[in-house]
Motif scaffolding. Structure first.
Motif, short mmCIF file in Angstrom:
data_model
loop_
_atom_site.label_atom_id
_atom_site.label_comp_id
_atom_site.label_asym_id
_atom_site.label_seq_id
_atom_site.Cartn_x
_atom_site.Cartn_y
_atom_site.Cartn_z
N THR A 191 0.84 -1.20 0.00
CA THR A 191 0.00 0.00 0.00
C THR A 191 0.88 1.25 0.00
OG1 THR A 191 -0.12 0.01 2.41
CG2 THR A 191 -1.89 -1.13 1.23
N PHE A 192 0.33 2.32 -0.55
CA PHE A 192 1.02 3.60 -0.55
C PHE A 192 -0.02 4.70 -0.50
CE2 PHE A 192 -0.05 3.07 -4.99
CZ PHE A 192 -0.35 4.35 -5.42
N ARG A 193 0.42 5.91 -0.11
CA ARG A 193 -0.41 7.10 -0.16
C ARG A 193 0.47 8.29 -0.47
NH1 ARG A 193 -2.96 7.49 5.80
NH2 ARG A 193 -4.53 8.61 4.57
N THR A 194 -0.06 9.23 -1.24
CA THR A 194 0.70 10.39 -1.65
C THR A 194 -0.25 11.47 -2.15
OG1 THR A 194 2.49 11.20 -3.08
CG2 THR A 194 0.98 9.59 -4.03
N TRP A 195 0.27 12.69 -2.25
CA TRP A 195 -0.47 13.79 -2.87
C TRP A 195 0.04 14.09 -4.26
CZ3 TRP A 195 -4.72 14.58 -0.45
CH2 TRP A 195 -4.80 14.59 0.95
N ASN A 196 1.19 13.54 -4.64
CA ASN A 196 1.81 13.87 -5.92
C ASN A 196 1.19 13.05 -7.04
OD1 ASN A 196 3.43 15.53 -4.46
ND2 ASN A 196 5.32 14.40 -4.80
N LYS A 197 0.99 13.69 -8.18
CA LYS A 197 0.41 13.00 -9.32
C LYS A 197 1.43 12.15 -10.06
CE LYS A 197 -3.27 16.35 -10.23
NZ LYS A 197 -3.92 17.22 -11.23
N ALA A 198 2.71 12.38 -9.81
CA ALA A 198 3.76 11.63 -10.49
C ALA A 198 4.84 11.28 -9.49
CB ALA A 198 4.33 12.42 -11.66
N GLY A 199 5.49 10.15 -9.71
CA GLY A 199 6.58 9.74 -8.84
C GLY A 199 6.94 8.28 -9.07
N LEU A 200 8.20 7.97 -8.89
CA LEU A 200 8.71 6.62 -9.12
C LEU A 200 8.55 5.80 -7.84
CD1 LEU A 200 10.21 4.67 -11.02
CD2 LEU A 200 12.35 5.59 -10.12
N LEU A 201 7.69 4.77 -7.90
CA LEU A 201 7.48 3.91 -6.74
C LEU A 201 8.56 2.86 -6.60
CD1 LEU A 201 4.57 5.19 -6.90
CD2 LEU A 201 3.74 3.02 -6.01
N ALA A 202 8.89 2.16 -7.69
CA ALA A 202 9.84 1.05 -7.60
C ALA A 202 10.58 0.88 -8.90
CB ALA A 202 9.10 -0.24 -7.22
N THR A 203 11.84 0.45 -8.79
CA THR A 203 12.69 0.12 -9.94
C THR A 203 13.29 -1.25 -9.68
OG1 THR A 203 13.25 2.47 -10.14
CG2 THR A 203 14.60 0.90 -11.38
N PHE A 204 13.21 -2.15 -10.66
CA PHE A 204 13.77 -3.48 -10.47
C PHE A 204 14.24 -4.02 -11.81
CE2 PHE A 204 9.17 -3.73 -10.82
CZ PHE A 204 8.96 -4.65 -11.83
N SER A 205 15.14 -5.01 -11.72
CA SER A 205 15.68 -5.65 -12.92
C SER A 205 14.89 -6.90 -13.25
CB SER A 205 17.16 -5.98 -12.73
OG SER A 205 17.31 -6.90 -11.64
N LEU A 206 15.02 -7.33 -14.48
CA LEU A 206 14.35 -8.53 -14.96
C LEU A 206 15.37 -9.63 -15.20
CD1 LEU A 206 11.94 -6.85 -17.55
CD2 LEU A 206 11.46 -7.45 -15.18
N GLN A 207 14.94 -10.86 -15.07
CA GLN A 207 15.83 -11.99 -15.27
C GLN A 207 16.34 -12.03 -16.70
OE1 GLN A 207 13.88 -15.56 -14.04
NE2 GLN A 207 13.62 -14.89 -11.90
N GLN A 208 15.52 -11.59 -17.65
CA GLN A 208 15.93 -11.61 -19.05
C GLN A 208 16.77 -10.40 -19.43
OE1 GLN A 208 12.82 -11.69 -17.96
NE2 GLN A 208 12.20 -13.84 -18.22
#
Length: 1282
Positions: free
Chosen positions: A381-398
């Motif tokens: 869960t998350f809460r914010t007032w901003n209309k834009a923003g980076l929640l998560a960055t992750f790599s892929l196995q491929q």
């Protein structure tokens, strides 16, 4: 004795060590505490509820370091000095904390200069304490020895206290000795679960019908919805306190959706205690949530409403089915403890009398660079007032990188490999920047991606990429940017996250906090630091508040106000103010109190004449009375009552016409019998009053105007209609302000046989502005006025006008203990607005390119609010100074307000006072009465003369500005225009049979009449120069516009020839043929407006000495005219057709013949025959709104004429064709050009340097003006100057 007390205290602390007080740091493994709890005899005697907790010695043991600070070392100092350290205090039980005090470490250079305070009931879910709802930090120490105490503005109730260092001595380390002040806190608590029942309290009959009913409670919950309280009365009517989306709503059921009466609070699902008070007083109630109160007017059905039952935690017999889930504390009804009563009631439902809290650890990302690095985990869960923003960055196995981010309040997944986007993304959810908790679930199975956002509400998105995607390994970055994976495409996330999962198990964020798991930077763990900056809204006057994580914004559209908080009105406060902005009559919005609570109202401003009135029209409804014994009329005004009363109070004079036309219908029954047959109803505040007098009489006199004047038709009565004999009338004006406006009219004597009555209630008319000209003159630099303290804690606006010859001076100043506000003229070209609200002095400056000490009026408007400070000077660009993001914003003043000088009694510094005039000084929309205060103040004079220096430019078209005691007036007597600024054209429509004759007066006649009438009517007949202007519009071609002749057969004619050209024919020597000049401009008879100006150029025109025109006649050229036989046959034939068209703004030197004929026909030397109709045909858009105005400048340097024959008689001037302005124009043209010829060179005609043309069609003499050559072919307005 003191040693014994200390020993006892030490023993008590040692006994309580296991379950009592503790002090911890973030890296501890074991903690040993030694605390001295001392009670001071003097403190107990003065306030027995205050305890002092004094830290003497702390022992910290960790796996890496052991720091022991005992009494000798004197305080706490962690090994590492950074912002990730804290000191935590367990008070053993919930305590009401009222103050904290800090001191540096004994015998060292270690102290804190600022810090944060946090509180908690459970040791988790911390809440930061904020001052003024904004400031998070507390000022600390400046040395190691002094004690700095801070009393909390609102006491904090908590068991745990945590202090976080922000700044410390740069030459030392973090060092602290801490004292906490407080008193015991007791409470009764009940825990309610959704669907588990609630509390019911039935009032006994003896407890009802009290003058005041009060329900108070505290609650905390993790759910954002649920019914908190229901108060039910007779017949099922009820009020509900309902938690919806984290806000507390006051609702009442209705046939449709529940009716909302109030909404207060926000983010109330934060699992912290919130205080609610519902206080009912008669027909209104006050709803308080935490520190904010809203007054609510109850619906009419609750006027006799009594509470019979209270339902707590759930609704009864209602469609409100969502029960409350959480804890309620100290539930009181009129002082009765309902929870205590419920403990002894076996029918209390499935409730428990304790508050068990589930641990939910949140993490706050306060800045765009905040991040959390973890082994693969997903945000729940998350809460914010901003209309834009980076929640998560992750790599892929491929290979590749995936970004889960907010875009326009929607959740999007993007995948890149290298610099190439291989998956365009999938969106899920909407409106995710509303500050609510939103759940997220991201799954990838067999190449199929599913993103669920608030799955219970249907926010699910699916996608099947064209390549296999696998997640669940490697690292994941939450929030800010990773150094490995570029994320410059996105803003960092600012908000809260909780319930992170790792291998389907919750992530232990406390382990993360202790650096045992993952990595992080700039995070706040075990708390959600979200703030609702729009609750309460700082937007005034109905402005709509929106926000991001750090700031709020006010949308002021359609509110009538502007500024960062919609504080300042965009409208002027009166018609008088609009007038001095150069506006003419029309409908305007006026805002009587400026930035005050009274909204703008639409009025009609009549700017004509000397009075500038605003008009309030009304509509009416008829109300039949029982048995039809009387007739009632009720009047409704577009403005609200408070708007009307404010406008009436501000005006210098108000009036409303009352007229009663009667036959056998008595009015006031003025012989004293009762009841009154007719009466007027007025409103004062919320009450209605009967007015016992009629228009034109005095208040309370029970008379009409004739009674006051003594001329009633029957001397025994004081109203004409009361004579009850004949058809008559009583009319007059109501001018007593408390009797205005008329709300109702009741006519009583209208039912007798033969009774007839008619009435009229006119519109409410008000004129003048008591505040606009309110001024004071400060004749010395030591002169000043003083007023009570200015109160503008959150919003302050100051506006005034000044004029001076000095280069500097203080306009006004108000001081507090530390705060102040000041506006001053710092130099001849600069105004400074300075203030301090606790964050240090700030200044806003405006620099002018022209001197401000020019003895002209200059307007200053300064505003300061929680977001910014602005300064406006005249029409220069606005200067702005933004307020600190998390600073103080309450302006606290306590001295008197000084006008014209600084307050030396408190500042101790002498600053040069202001010397000059200050006018219309308003603070938050309230005008200070400078004149009244100046009357009793030495060195200051009421009023300020000399307004024409500033407003004289408003007088147009040769209008002259004349001074008045309060204001100025435009004298239009020398202008061809009329109106308040001499801006209204005076135009007339002519038909072929219309004629106007203007007679030039002899000198003695002018002298005799000049004092009686304006000079636009009478003028000296001896011409010493010429200045002619006029406009015309016609579709007739050919047409003779003007004919001027002398007794010697010289003449000059202005005409439109058959080619639609302006043409001048002149014959200034009877022995020669007439010469002809033509304009190169074509199609002048096109129905458009043409303006012709005749001037003497650079002064080369001189009139012949003693030339005295006698009569100017504007008429058809009649064959029977005495001069017709001597007239050119072509001109006579052309003139016999007459002229039809429009003529406007005719001006000849100091006279305006057309204005005299139209506005003063009986007193001016004009004679009119035929139809002469005043119209607006002289307006550029009157005939054709799409037609362009053509202004023709007839160049003065291209025509030369022979001299008039010099004789003893005045030339006889005959002007045909009914065009008065053109006639005058040609008359002056002939004389002016002849004079110019004589002045420059008499041999011009003889040498024939400029030859005339004798044939009408000849093109040898076109007008050759540089001015008009640029405009001949264009559509822009054209002018000819002569």
């Amino acid at each position: 004795m003191f040693a014994v007390a200390q020993s006892i205290s030490i023993i008590l602390v040692l006994l309580q060590r296991s379950g009592g007080f503790s002090f911890r740091t973030k890296s501890q493994v074991m903690l040993f505490i030694f605390i001295l709890l001392s009670t001071r005899a003097d403190s107990i005697s003065s306030n027995p509820d205050i305890n002092l907790i004094n830290l003497l010695c702390v022992l910290f043991v960790s796996a890496r370091v052991c720091v022991c600070v005992c009494a000798g070392a004197g305080g706490w100092s962690p090994l590492v000095s950074d912002r990730y350290q804290w000191l935590e205090v367990d008070l053993g039980e919930r305590t009401k904390i009222t103050a904290v005090a800090t001191q540096g470490r004994y015998g060292s250079s270690d102290w804190l200069s600022s810090y944060l305070l946090m509180f908690s009931d459970s040791g988790h879910n911390w809440r930061q304490y904020r001052q003024e709802d904004s400031i998070g930090f507390f000022p600390g120490n400046s040395n190691a020895d002094s004690v700095v105490q801070y009393k909390l503005q609102q006491p904090a109730v908590a068991r745990f206290l945590r202090l976080l260092p922000l700044d410390w001595n740069p030459s030392g380390r973090i060092g602290l000795r801490l004292e906490t002040y407080g008193c015991p806190y007791t409470s009764d608590v009940v825990s309610l679960r959704r669907g588990g029942g609630g509390l019911v309290y039935r009032l006994s009959p003896g407890t009802r019908r009290t003058s005041k009913e009060v329900v108070s409670l505290k609650f905390k919950t993790q759910r954002n919805s649920g019914t908190l309280l229901q108060a039910e009365g007779h017949e099922g009517s009820s009020l509900h306190l309902e938690l919806q989306r984290g806000k507390l709503l006051l609702l009442t059921p209705s046939s449709g959706p529940p009716r909302r009466l109030a909404s207060l609070g926000s983010l109330l699902d934060d699992q912290h205690w919130h205080h609610v008070v519902l206080e009912r007083r008669s027909t209104h109630l006050n709803l308080t949530v935490d520190k904010h109160t809203e007054r609510v007017q109850l619906p009419a059905e609750f006027s006799q409403w009594d509470v019979e039952q209270l339902f707590v935690g759930e609704a009864h017999r209602s469609h409100f089915q969502n029960s409350f889930h959480g804890c309620i504390e100290n539930l009181l009804y009129n002082g009765q403890n309902l929870i205590e009563l419920a403990k002894h009631n076996d029918h209390r439902g499935n409730v428990t009398f304790s508050c068990g809290e589930s641990v939910s650890v949140a993490v706050t990302f306060p800045g765009p660079q905040s991040f959390l690095q973890m082994p693969w985990a997903t945000p729940t869960t998350f809460r914010t007032w901003n209309k834009a923003g980076l929640l998560a960055t992750f790599s892929l196995q491929q290979g590749g990188v995936a970004w889960l981010h907010l875009s326009d309040s929607r959740l999007q997944l993007l995948i890149h490999q290298g610099d190439k986007e291989i998956f365009p993304g999938v969106f899920a959810g909407s409106d995710l920047s509303d500050g609510q908790w939103h759940s997220v679930d991201l799954t990838s199975k067999r190449g199929h991606i599913t993103i669920s956002v608030d799955e219970e509400e249907g926010g699910v998105a699916h996608a099947t990429p064209s390549f296999p995607i696998s997640t669940g390994e490697g690292q994941v970055f939450f929030g800010g940017k990773s150094e490995t994976w570029s994320a410059n495409l996105f803003d960092g996330f600012q908000g809260c996250m909780r319930l992170l999962t790792l291998d389907d198990r919750p992530v232990d964020l406390i382990a993360v906090q202790q650096r045992l798991l993952g990595n992080y930077s700039q995070l706040q763990i075990d708390m959600c630091g979200i703030m609702d900056r729009c609750s309460p809204s700082r937007c005034e006057h109905g402005g709509r508040c929106s926000q991001s994580w750090t700031v709020f914004h006010c949308n002021c559209s359609d509110s009538g106000y502007d500024g960062a908080t919609c504080h300042s009105s965009v409208y002027e406060q009166s018609c008088e103010a609009y007038k001095h902005n150069g506006n003419t009559s029309g409908h305007f919005y006026i805002d009587v109190d400026g930035s005050g609570p009274i909204g703008p109202q639409l009025v009609y401003c009549n700017m004509t004449g000397d009075t500038h009135t605003h008009t309030h029209t009304h509509t009416y409804t008829h109300t039949p009375t029982p048995h039809h014994l009387s007739h009632s009329v009720h009047f409704q005004y577009p403005s609200e009552e408070e708007q009307l009363q404010a406008a009436i109070s501000q005006s210098e004079h108000c009036e409303q016409e009352l007229s009663y036309h009667c036959r056998k219908s008595r009015l006031l029954n003025t012989l004293g019998e009762t009841p009154l047959f007719c009466f007027v109803v007025v409103k004062r505040g919320k009450n209605l009053f009967i007015s016992t007098y009629w228009g034109g009489a005095q208040p309370g006199s029970q008379q009409c105007a004739c009674g006051l004047q003594g001329d009633c038709v029957d001397p025994e009565h004081y109203c004409n209609c009361d004579a009850d004999r004949m058809e008559t009338e009583d009319s007059g004006l109501l001018t007593h302000k408390p009797s205005l406006p008329v709300r109702s009219l009741v006519l009583g004597d209208v039912q007798r046989p033969g009774s007839e009555a008619a009435y009229r209630v006119g519109p409410l008319l008000c004129r003048g502005d008591r505040n606009f000209w309110n001024a004071a003159f400060f004749d010395k630099e030591t002169s000043y006025l003083h007023f009570p303290t200015f109160h503008g804690e959150l919003s302050a606006d100051i506006s005034f006008l000044f004029k001076t010859t000095a280069s500097f001076g203080v306009f006004l100043e108000n001081l507090g203990i530390k705060d102040f506000i000041r506006i001053e003229l710092s130099s001849s070209t600069q105004v400074i607005f300075s203030f301090d609200v606790g964050n240090g002095p700030l200044e806003v400056r405006v620099e002018s390119s022209v001197p401000l000490n020019d003895n002209r009026w200059h307007r200053v408007r300064a505003e300061r609010n929680v977001k910014e400070a602005t300064l406006r000077l005249d029409d220069l660009p606005v200067a702005t100074q933004e307020a600190p993001a998390d600073g103080h914003f309450h302006l606290q003043l306590n001295s008197q307000l000084f006008i014209g000088e600084a307050d030396r009694s408190l500042s101790g510094v002498w600053q040069k006072g202001f010397r000059g005039c200050i006018r219309s000084l308003q603070l938050n929309g309230v005008t200070l009465d400078l004149e009244e205060r100046a009357k009793i103040t030495p060195g200051v004079r009421p009023g300020c003369p000399g307004h024409c220096s500033s407003y004289g430019s408003l007088c147009q078209n040769q209008g002259r500005c004349t001074e008045r005691e309060n204001g100025f007036h435009c004298d239009c007597s020398l202008s061809a225009f009329s109106g308040v600024f001499c801006q209204t054209e005076v135009s007339a429509s002519f038909k072929s049979g219309t004629s106007v004759r203007y007679t030039f007066k002899e000198v003695y006649e002018v002298s005799r009449n000049s004092s009686a009438l304006p000079s636009s009517i009478y003028s000296d007949a001896t011409l010493r120069g010429e200045n002619v202007s006029l406009s015309f519009r016609t579709s007739q071609s050919p047409a003779l516009l003007l004919y001027v002749s002398s007794y010697y057969r010289e003449y000059l004619a202005l005409l439109i020839n058959k080619h639609d050209e302006l043409e001048v024919r002149y014959k200034l020597d009877s022995s020669r043929e007439a010469d002809v000049l033509r304009s190169s401009v074509k199609s002048v008879a096109n129905g458009q407006l043409h303006t012709v100006s005749v001037s003497d150029g650079k002064g080369v025109y001189k009139m012949l000495p003693g030339l005295k025109p006698a009569v100017a006649t504007f008429t058809e050229i009649l064959s029977s005219s005495s001069d017709s036989d001597d007239m050119d046959p072509d001109l006579a034939r052309l003139g016999s057709q007459g002229f039809a068209g429009c003529l406007s703004v005719v001006h000849f030197n100091t006279i305006s013949p057309l204005k005299a004929a139209l506005l003063h026909p009986d007193s001016s030397p004009v004679s009119i025959s035929g139809p002469l109709v005043q119209s607006s045909c002289g307006s550029a858009a009157s005939a054709n709104p799409y037609a362009a105005e053509n202004t023709h400048h007839l160049s003065a340097g291209v025509w030369c004429f022979g001299p008039w024959r010099n004789g003893n008689t005045t030339p006889n001037v005959v002007f045909p064709a009914g065009v008065i302005a053109v006639v005058i124009f040609v008359m002056v043209t002939g004389m002016a050009v002849a004079a110019r010829f004589l002045y420059r060179r008499k041999e011009t005609y003889r040498n024939q340097e400029v030859k005339g043309v004798k044939r009408e069609d000849s093109q040898d003499f076109p007008f050759n003006s540089r001015a008009d050559s640029q405009n001949v072919s264009g559509e822009n307005p054209k002018e000819f100057f002569m």
